[in-house]
Design an enzyme around this catalytic site. Structure first.
Site, mmCIF file in Angstrom:
data_model
loop_
_atom_site.group_PDB
_atom_site.id
_atom_site.type_symbol
_atom_site.label_atom_id
_atom_site.label_comp_id
_atom_site.label_asym_id
_atom_site.label_seq_id
_atom_site.Cartn_x
_atom_site.Cartn_y
_atom_site.Cartn_z
ATOM 1 N N CYS A 1 1.044 -1.303 0.029
ATOM 2 C CA CYS A 1 -0.092 0.135 0.184
ATOM 3 C C CYS A 1 0.821 1.194 -0.010
ATOM 4 O O CYS A 1 0.505 2.128 -0.703
ATOM 5 C CB CYS A 1 -0.855 -0.099 1.107
ATOM 6 S SG CYS A 1 -0.194 -0.170 2.694
ATOM 7 N N HIS B 1 -2.700 6.589 4.624
ATOM 8 C CA HIS B 1 -1.324 6.755 4.722
ATOM 9 C C HIS B 1 -0.576 7.910 4.509
ATOM 10 O O HIS B 1 -1.006 8.514 3.327
ATOM 11 C CB HIS B 1 -0.631 5.474 4.076
ATOM 12 C CG HIS B 1 -0.754 4.154 4.518
ATOM 13 N ND1 HIS B 1 -1.217 3.785 5.565
ATOM 14 C CD2 HIS B 1 -0.259 2.985 4.169
ATOM 15 C CE1 HIS B 1 -1.294 2.573 5.752
ATOM 16 N NE2 HIS B 1 -0.745 1.902 4.821
#
Length: 345
Positions: free
Chosen positions: A134, A246
């Site tokens: 990711c 994130h």
């Protein structure tokens, strides 16, 4: 005639988002099947306005589907992806199982979808495509246009990774610890090595002999495989008490002289990116704001005068979407849009 799609790991965080995104984007599917382990047989999951009942992985006939979007972990993928591929379906796998094998393409469509053109022609292909980590996915989307323009020598990245990247148990641990602090009933860390509530942990995945963690190694290896093996990458991966999204502080050193205003304009024109970069209070994007959104957001673009040809910037994205589920669906779309895969009769 539309495509037939199976989502393996449909009850997990990423699997549920895969189903959501397939519906949102109007993926050209005639059939969508939710697949999970036997213990989840019959569990209901949402696919747009439809409710799907999970089917048993071990009993499902994968020879009748075109695409299998898999997010069930490396051990399941190691066992099942080759079997599914031999049955004729194309597996797009979200685990780390296949990313580093030379004959398995590691794809971020905005960056290297062209790799699929040669891969599909290979008569010996294993019908497996890997989705990157990711944190890598959002990073390389931003690096690609900059690398093409000025040539990247070195990247230093510090990640601020949400707990959803570690699964539902990690999200529950953050929630329970946060509640516990307010009632003086602090639960002991189970999923994480230290308290995650109101804390940051500079440790994701296992430690390696050189002192880096496996997560940091992934960022290095995957950036090289997807973008350019000559780019030097060093990373510090940190888990933060955020549920979804994130963040990455990225420092880039280029081969050629770079202009921050040109970089800002170039990123604005690049696919998959939204630039929000105002030098004022709130003139940037944070993980909370990117949750549920598809783009990779770039903010805080500025010259780094401590190195020749240096640029610093801030990158955020929804790790469950662009970092996993969305990228997986986009790979299938890239195969379709390029005319590389036709629906089975």
């Amino acid at each position: 005639m539309g495509y037939k799609v199976a989502v393996v790991g449909a009850t997990g965080n990423v699997g549920r988002v895969m189903l959501e995104i397939l519906a949102e984007r109007g993926f050209p599917a005639d059939e969508v099947h939710a697949i999970a382990s036997r213990r989840s047989l019959g569990v209901e999951v949402s696919y747009g306005d439809e409710i799907l009942k999970c089917q048993d992985l071990e009993q499902f006939d994968f020879s009748k589907v075109d695409f299998v979007l898999m997010s069930a972990g490396s051990s399941v993928s190691r066992e099942w992806a080759p079997r599914i591929g031999k049955a004729g379906a194309i597996v797009i796998d979200n685990s780390s199982c296949w990313r580093y094998e030379a004959d398995i393409p590691l794809i971020v469509p905005e960056v290297n979808a062209h790799v699929l053109e040669d891969w599909i022609k290979d008569p010996n292909r294993r019908n497996i495509i890997a989705n990157p980590n990711c944190s890598t996915a959002q990073l390389v989307v931003v690096l690609k246009p900059l690398h093409e323009k000025w040539g990247i020598k070195r990247v230093v990245v510090s990640t601020y990774q949400s707990v959803s990247g570690a699964g539902k148990a990690a999200m529950d641990e953050l929630w329970n610890q946060t509640k516990g602090i307010y009632v003086t009933d602090m639960p002991e860390p189970k999923h994480f090595t230290k308290q995650i509530a109101f804390n940051v942990i500079p440790h994701i995945d296992v430690f390696m002999e050189d002192g880096y963690t496996k997560e940091e190694w992934k960022l290095n290896a995957e950036t090289k495989k997807i973008l350019d093996p000559n780019i030097k990458v060093t990373a510090t991966a940190v888990r933060v008490p955020v549920f979804i999204g994130h963040g990455e502080a990225v420092n880039i050193e280029f081969e050629k002289e770079v202009d921050e205003n040109e970089a800002r304009d170039l990123l604005r024109e690049s696919p998959g990116i939204l630039v929000v970069d105002k030098r004022e209070d709130g003139g940037y994007v944070t993980p909370v704001e990117c949750a549920g959104e598809d783009p990779v957001y770039v903010s805080r673009i500025r010259t780094d005068a401590t190195v020749d040809n240096g640029l610093a910037l801030w990158v955020v994205a929804d790790n469950l979407r662009k970092g996993a589920a969305l990228n997986t669906v986009q790979i299938a779309e890239a195969l379709i849009n390029r005319g590389l895969v036709q629906p089975r009769a």
